[in-house]
Motif scaffolding. Structure first.
Motif, PDB file in Angstrom:
ATOM      1  N   ASP A  28     -41.063  29.435 -62.050  1.00 54.83           N
ATOM      2  CA  ASP A  28     -39.746  28.918 -62.442  1.00 54.83           C
ATOM      3  C   ASP A  28     -39.613  28.925 -63.975  1.00 54.83           C
ATOM      4  OD1 ASP A  28     -37.285  27.679 -62.295  1.00 54.83           O
ATOM      5  OD2 ASP A  28     -38.092  25.662 -62.013  1.00 54.83           O
ATOM      6  N   HIS A  53     -41.552  20.321 -57.587  1.00 55.47           N
ATOM      7  CA  HIS A  53     -41.685  21.528 -58.429  1.00 55.47           C
ATOM      8  C   HIS A  53     -41.505  21.250 -59.929  1.00 55.47           C
ATOM      9  CE1 HIS A  53     -37.215  21.750 -58.117  1.00 55.47           C
ATOM     10  NE2 HIS A  53     -37.265  22.521 -59.206  1.00 55.47           N
ATOM     11  N   HIS A  54     -41.112  20.004 -60.295  1.00 56.80           N
ATOM     12  CA  HIS A  54     -41.031  19.674 -61.728  1.00 56.80           C
ATOM     13  C   HIS A  54     -42.114  18.701 -62.170  1.00 56.80           C
ATOM     14  CE1 HIS A  54     -37.578  21.898 -63.156  1.00 56.80           C
ATOM     15  NE2 HIS A  54     -36.920  21.580 -62.041  1.00 56.80           N
ATOM     16  N   HIS A 110     -32.312  16.366 -59.231  1.00 53.91           N
ATOM     17  CA  HIS A 110     -32.148  17.448 -58.249  1.00 53.91           C
ATOM     18  C   HIS A 110     -33.352  17.637 -57.314  1.00 53.91           C
ATOM     19  CE1 HIS A 110     -34.153  20.144 -61.214  1.00 53.91           C
ATOM     20  NE2 HIS A 110     -34.409  20.897 -60.168  1.00 53.91           N
ATOM     21  N   LYS A 147     -29.470  20.946 -56.762  1.00 52.44           N
ATOM     22  CA  LYS A 147     -28.441  21.059 -57.815  1.00 52.44           C
ATOM     23  C   LYS A 147     -27.035  21.094 -57.213  1.00 52.44           C
ATOM     24  CE  LYS A 147     -31.215  22.943 -61.542  1.00 52.44           C
ATOM     25  NZ  LYS A 147     -31.551  24.125 -62.349  1.00 52.44           N
ATOM     26  N   HIS A 198     -35.814  25.933 -54.139  1.00 52.08           N
ATOM     27  CA  HIS A 198     -36.380  24.911 -55.024  1.00 52.08           C
ATOM     28  C   HIS A 198     -35.307  24.127 -55.788  1.00 52.08           C
ATOM     29  CE1 HIS A 198     -36.013  28.086 -58.097  1.00 52.08           C
ATOM     30  NE2 HIS A 198     -36.151  27.154 -59.028  1.00 52.08           N
ATOM     31  N   ASP A 199     -34.199  24.750 -56.088  1.00 56.65           N
ATOM     32  CA  ASP A 199     -33.157  24.042 -56.843  1.00 56.65           C
ATOM     33  C   ASP A 199     -31.958  23.667 -55.982  1.00 56.65           C
ATOM     34  OD1 ASP A 199     -34.327  23.705 -59.284  1.00 56.65           O
ATOM     35  OD2 ASP A 199     -33.524  25.558 -60.165  1.00 56.65           O
TER      36      ASP A 199
HETATM   37 FE   LIG Z   1     -35.590  22.864 -60.674  1.00 58.98          FE
END
Ligand SMILES: [Fe+2]
Length: 535
Positions: free
Chosen positions: A451, A422-423, A398, A373, A369-370
């Motif tokens: 998260d 996801h954000h 990201h 980054k 998910h990240d």
């Molecule tokens: Fe994230």
């Protein structure tokens, strides 16, 4: 004009109980260069038709034992039915209409003159051979299209579907089994029984008996006796040495005909296809075998391509996952974060009765998910103070960067959407798309809860972790605003399990040599399709 049958040997069957007529037609048609066989009634005619193929049938209507109309009815479904001219002594419109309705091409009325016979035969043959060429052309075109479709597919299931559909269409049998060596093929002269097989079937009924029977019987018998000798073969019921192959101990199935094809790619034997006819009306012919050979050859190449393509995609995913996990190890504060998110997400998903496939996708999304980054500078990621607006803007990129990294992997389309969203917030105030409510993919809503919970219960350079109760209170507080309220409710109901998972997680400030990670089956870089068990 050249007749379309000029280069063919033309076979005509004359059927009449009047010996005089038979004799006249026999002599006359032979004089015209045709090969002629005669019969006195429908029953005899059927016997002649079983012995060989005819292009034209000239038959009387009224005959003993079996009349002309019944004869036409009996043969019209045959694969190579002749074109028919009916001979009738009754020049009534009705008998002509009945004959034409029955599929008869033309009719002659007794008494006839020989020129009429010559013309009628000539017209009927013209139509017969044109139609046959047309059928051949249509079949070839359909096969060509099917093989092109197969060649253009990179997903195994799609290749399999087109192959099975095409084979079923051309053979009229639904009893199709494909055995594949899942190790990438063996040397063409090896014993196929030694290889690691996978079986894919299309059967007339979802019958467990058939499913059990297929793997046991056909590979052993077929491979042992004949399979390795030829690329394709038809097994006849009349071959006494094959009685074991056709014998059905349960007496439930009558195997009529079996046809096999070997699949080869890069000179390696990769599998074989078995077709079984259970119906006396479906008998595999050499012509059919030759037609399908091209299709099966294309399928063998396409299946090999899907295997190579899958390998390539898997290697890409493994690399990206390794990067995602490596990214966390650079920062002791986020070490283990994505795996922990995967565990919390799985807890919610199990309560929602996710299938194992969906659960695997969710956990893969949690790991990745990240991943975006990677594209954010280390300095910003490791700041030990709250972010400025500009720094926060860079971090907000990201999800978009994550989507771009995963976009080349078509098999990860679902996961990619989750990474991208996801954000998002339930009330539409999140990023990057500002989606709200059920417009946000379910898996992304689950990851958002997991998260946030892991972030709140983890230590950061600028703050201490929240306690379990504090973090759950924050989730409750954000339900209906940041989070899907139903998912929060599901999560809150399982406080004991969460507490256990939380107590087993690695201490966030501790380096990787610390306490063991609580998910015993976290996905390794080499086993991506397995789900993480958080039990
Ligand atoms: Fe994230």
């Amino acid at each position: 004009m050249e007749n379309s049958w000029q280069n063919h040997e033309v076979n005509i069957l004359v059927v009449d109980d009047d010996e005089g007529i038979v004799e006249i037609l026999d002599d006359y048609l032979r004089e015209l260069g045709y090969r002629v066989v005669c019969a006195a009634n429908g029953v005899e005619a059927l016997e002649r038709l079983d012995e060989k193929d005819f292009d034209l049938l000239l038959t009387d209507i009224n005959m003993p034992k079996m009349n002309g109309m019944e004869l036409v009815e009996r043969i019209k479904t045959r694969e190579k039915a002749p074109t028919t001219i009916m001979i009738t002594a009754y020049a009534s419109i009705q008998s002509a209409v009945d004959a034409l309705k029955c599929g008869v091409y033309d009719y002659l009325t007794k008494p006839f003159v020989l020129d009429e016979v010559k013309n009628a035969v000539s017209r009927a043959l013209e139509k017969h051979f044109l139609q046959r060429e047309n059928v051949n052309l249509k079949e070839m075109m359909a096969l060509y299209r099917a093989s092109e479709v197969i060649s253009s597919r990179f997903v195994f299931k799609e290749v399999l579907e087109v192959l099975f559909d095409s084979v079923a269409y051309f053979t009229q049998t639904d009893f199709i089994a494909l055995y594949l060596d899942d190790s990438g093929g063996i040397e063409a002269d090896s014993d196929f029984r030694l290889c690691r097989r996978k079986l894919f079937c299309r059967l007339p009924t979802a019958d467990r008996y058939l499913l059990n029977l297929l793997p046991k019987r056909f590979p052993a018998v077929v491979a042992e006796k004949y399979f390795l000798c030829s690329s394709s073969r038809i097994f006849s019921k009349n071959d006494a040495s094959l009685s074991g192959l056709f014998k059905d101990d349960s007496n439930r199935f009558n195997y009529e005909s079996i046809m096999t094809f070997s699949l080869k790619a890069n000179n390696r034997l990769t599998g074989f296809l078995v077709l079984v006819s259970l119906s006396p009306e479906i008998v595999f012919t050499d012509r059919l075998r030759r037609l399908l050979y091209m299709l099966v050859s294309k399928a063998a190449g396409a299946i090999e391509n899907t295997r190579l393509y899958d390998n390539l995609q898997r290697q890409y995913v493994e690399t990206v996952e390794s990067f995602a996990l490596a990214l966390e190890t650079k920062d002791s504060y986020t070490h283990g974060h994505s795996r922990q998110v995967a565990c919390y997400a799985a807890l919610i998903a199990r309560k929602l009765d996710f299938s194992s496939e969906k659960l695997a996708a969710l956990q893969q999304a949690a790991i990745l998910h990240d991943i975006g980054k990677i594209g954010v500078s280390d300095t910003i990621l490791n700041l030990s103070r709250p972010l400025t607006e500009g720094e926060f803007q860079e971090i907000r990129e990201h999800p978009r960067k994550g989507r771009d990294i995963l976009a080349p992997i078509s098999s990860l389309a679902t996961v990619t959407a989750v990474v991208y969203h996801h954000h998002e917030h339930w009330n539409g105030k999140g990023y990057p798309a500002g989606l709200s409510g059920f417009d946000i993919p379910l898996m992304a809503r689950i990851i958002a809860v997991a998260d946030a919970f892991d972030a709140m219960t983890s230590q950061r350079p600028y703050r201490l972790p929240l306690s379990l109760d504090e973090a759950l209170a924050e989730l409750r507080n954000g339900a209906g605003r940041q989070f899907d309220p139903e998912l929060v409710a599901v999560f809150l109901k399982h406080k004991d399990e969460i507490e256990l998972m939380l107590s087993n997680r690695p201490l966030s400030v501790q380096p990787s040599g610390g306490k063991n990670y609580s998910c015993p089956a976290a996905p390794s870089a080499h086993n991506l399709s397995e789900t993480i068990s958080c039990d």
